[in-house]
Enzyme design. Structure first.
Site, PDB file in Angstrom:
ATOM      1  N   LYS A  52       1.546   5.212  -0.916  1.00 10.60           N
ATOM      2  CA  LYS A  52       0.508   4.175  -0.933  1.00 10.60           C
ATOM      3  C   LYS A  52       0.707   3.221   0.237  1.00 10.60           C
ATOM      4  CE  LYS A  52      -0.770   1.526  -4.528  1.00 10.60           C
ATOM      5  NZ  LYS A  52      -0.752   0.931  -5.894  1.00 10.60           N
TER       6      LYS A  52
ATOM      7  N   LYS B 139      12.569  -4.006 -10.054  1.00 13.91           N
ATOM      8  CA  LYS B 139      12.746  -5.205  -9.235  1.00 13.91           C
ATOM      9  C   LYS B 139      14.137  -5.792  -9.394  1.00 13.91           C
ATOM     10  CE  LYS B 139       8.025  -6.932  -8.712  1.00 13.91           C
ATOM     11  NZ  LYS B 139       7.187  -8.121  -8.846  1.00 13.91           N
TER      12      LYS B 139
ATOM     13  N   LYS C  99       2.995  -3.098   2.571  1.00 16.00           N
ATOM     14  CA  LYS C  99       3.589  -3.942   3.619  1.00 16.00           C
ATOM     15  C   LYS C  99       5.071  -3.653   3.771  1.00 16.00           C
ATOM     16  CE  LYS C  99       2.079  -7.469   1.478  1.00 16.00           C
ATOM     17  NZ  LYS C  99       0.901  -7.863   0.751  1.00 16.00           N
TER      18      LYS C  99
END
Ligand code: TRP
Length: 326
Positions: free
Chosen positions: A190, A109, A193
């Site tokens: 997977k 991240k 969004k």
């Protein structure tokens, strides 16, 4: 047996979140199951303050609409209990820079960000606090959270070693792999969004037309038989998982029923079943967000129930760590 899990307040939920995680929670809910919308964690990455509260409410409404019953479990918002931050500080005094530096989520991240918040670094300690504050035995979360649960266990064990047996050391429970839902346009990845195109991701609040369109345009595989074969037929296998998830019927039965029906007919059946399954969830969601006062009351009640468990645990931890009683 206490169960605890947390979900980020994205304000949206897709079929992968729902069939892979949330529907497992629904099946696990009981008096000692605690589910938390982790709004404090969401602040560790750049975010829009004008939207956070709304996303938090929508996430809670989605969880209830998807089947979490605030009377049968504890559902609350993390920031409503300052105890999470308090315990997080105390655990930061036990966790080490070295172990936090090894967290891959922090590296992933943080990569490419102009500046990385301290909170992104200490994120796993707040997560450990979430879990340990409830004397949690089991944490049902995806495999991507394995490192954070390991860290939680390490920190709890170290704390206990230093200050005496105080914290319950929790276990990670991974939901059945059958519920791993893939992107409809790219069944190797997977469902997410953040994929390149939204066409492969069915949102719980998508209308019937959108759901049908997305499922009918799912990529399929060569051949014409409907069968479960992750190697040779990842697209069809994914649709079988979805159909099994929404109907509760075993994949083998569905594969037998649709074996020779052709891909088109099969996809229509999947689309219809998903639309039918989502309809009551969508109407419950609309009711909930249409009555903000009632939703706030449900969350306030959840926070009260959470506090009743968290306060004595925090008091025990503070005493063990040598803090002067107030
Ligand atoms: N880190 C988790 C995620 O991104 C969310 C989370 C926060 C969580 N606190 C938790 C999950 C405690 C389980 C238990 O999915």
């Amino acid at each position: 047996m206490r169960v605890f899990s947390g979900i980020q307040p994205s304000g949206e939920m897709h079929l992968g979140n729902y069939l892979g995680a949330v529907s497992n929670w629904v099946g696990m809910q009981h008096e000692d199951a605690v589910f938390c919308v982790v709004d404090l964690h969401a602040m560790s990455m750049p975010y829009d303050a004008a939207e956070l509260a709304d996303r938090t409410v929508r996430t809670a409404a989605l969880l209830i609409a998807a089947g979490l019953d605030p009377d049968r479990c504890t559902l609350f918002v993390q920031s409503h209990l300052p105890e999470h931050c308090e315990l997080s500080w105390i655990l930061q005094c036990t966790a080490t820079m070295g172990e936090l530096n090894r967290m891959t989520q922090f590296k992933d991240k943080g990569r490419g960000q102009e500046s990385v918040s301290t909170a992104l670094f200490t994120y796993p300690v707040l997560q450990a606090a979430d879990i340990l504050l409830y004397d949690t035995d089991q944490v049902p979360v995806g495999d991507d959270q394995r490192q954070h649960i390991e860290l939680t266990r390490d920190v709890a064990q170290r704390f206990n070693g230093r200050y005496g047996d105080t914290l319950v050391v929790p276990e990670h429970v991974i939901p059945p792999t059958g519920a791993r839902i893939m992107d409809l346009q790219n069944p190797q990845a997977k469902m997410s969004k953040s994929a390149d195109t939204s066409a492969g991701c069915v949102l719980l609040l998508d209308d019937a037309r959108t759901v049908t369109k997305k499922i009918k345009s799912a990529v399929t595989d060569s051949g014409r038989e409907v069968e479960h074969d992750l190697e040779a037929k990842p697209g069809i296998s994914n649709l079988l998982s979805i159909l099994s998830g929404v109907t509760g019927r075993p994949i083998a039965d569905l594969a037998a029923e649709y074996h020779t029906s052709g891909y088109g007919t099969f996809k229509s059946a999947v689309a219809d079943a998903v639309v039918e399954h989502l309809a009551p969830i969508q109407s419950r969601y609309a009711e909930l967000v249409g009555d903000p006062a009632q939703l706030r009351a449900l969350l306030a009640h959840g926070a009260d129930k959470a506090r009743a468990v968290a306060r004595p645990v925090l008091a025990r931890v503070k005493t063990a760590a040598g803090l002067l009683a107030g």
